[in-house]
Write an enzyme that holds these catalytic residues in place. Structure first.
Site, PDB file in Angstrom:
ATOM      1  CG  ASP A  16      33.877  41.075  33.956  1.00  0.00           C
ATOM      2  OD1 ASP A  16      32.650  41.068  34.152  1.00  0.00           O
ATOM      3  OD2 ASP A  16      34.615  42.042  34.256  1.00  0.00           O
ATOM      4  CG  ASP A 112      28.727  41.275  36.044  1.00  0.00           C
ATOM      5  OD1 ASP A 112      28.964  40.834  37.184  1.00  0.00           O
ATOM      6  OD2 ASP A 112      28.998  42.439  35.698  1.00  0.00           O
ATOM      7  CD  GLU A 113      33.259  39.905  38.634  1.00  0.00           C
ATOM      8  OE1 GLU A 113      34.443  39.709  38.296  1.00  0.00           O
ATOM      9  OE2 GLU A 113      32.892  40.909  39.273  1.00  0.00           O
TER      10      GLU A 113
END
Length: 206
Positions: A16, A112-113
């Site tokens: 993350d 983003d993850e």
């Protein structure tokens, strides 16, 4: 009953990126470094919500999905920035390439993850913790960004683990620790449990 003594557990990493959009903006513009910034939304209550807040802004209680008017009430010096999705996509693409050095089993959740299955990693490192360290270091060296990682035997626990020591954290929860870890975890920390559901569960004594 399955015999787990032969290392049959999977090795899952959840990566993350820390305050991703805001971190890219602070990386690219020195004027934003160390400042409370919000990507998305607008000042003076003209509508919109915060997409991502820097950690400097989060100290004031500013959070993602918060109305910008409320965000500015909490942090009067908050700087609102128009999103640059091309820059975020390019950073995400580069990070995905870093992931692919270790495994092809990649499940992106957003820019983003992502989850990585490194049970059989390409470089035969064998240790999910070591792979997570290498990925975090590559992201830092090549993109000047930080990421947090959670390592466990399934996606559910790995995702919870990645959130425990942000920013720039690395948390491992092994098979023998999962039950005791989950027993101590507040219900609102469970992935997918929001405030309303958490309140209902607490009223039920769960």
């Amino acid at each position: 009953m399955e015999n787990n003594s032969n290392n049959t557990h999977r090795k899952i990493i959840h990566i993350d990126r820390d305050a991703f959009y805001a971190s890219v903006e602070q990386r690219d513009n020195p004027l934003y470094r160390g400042k409370a910034i919000a990507v998305g939304g607008s000042p003076e209550g003209r509508g919109g919500v915060v997409a991502t807040a820097s950690y400097e802004a989060r100290k004031f209680g500013v959070r993602s999905a918060m109305p910008s008017k409320r965000a500015q009430q909490l942090c009067p010096e908050l700087i609102f920035i128009r999103p640059r999705f091309d820059a975020y996509k390019e950073a995400s693409r580069h990070i995905r390439e870093i992931f692919s050095r270790y495994t092809d089993l990649i499940e992106p959740l957003s820019l983003d993850e992502a989850y990585l299955d490194v049970t059989s990693d390409k470089q035969r490192i064998g240790s999910a913790i070591e792979i997570a360290k290498l990925i975090k270091q590559a992201i830092r060296d090549e993109l000047q960004l930080t990421a947090s990682a959670g390592v466990s035997v399934n996606k559910f626990v790995a995702k919870i683990a990645s959130d425990l020591n942000k920013p720039d954290g690395l948390t491992f929860i092994g098979p023998s620790s999962i039950e005791s870890f989950m027993e101590k975890l507040a219900v609102e920390k469970f992935h997918g449990v929001g405030k309303v559901t958490a309140d209902k569960m607490k009223k039920m004594g769960l």
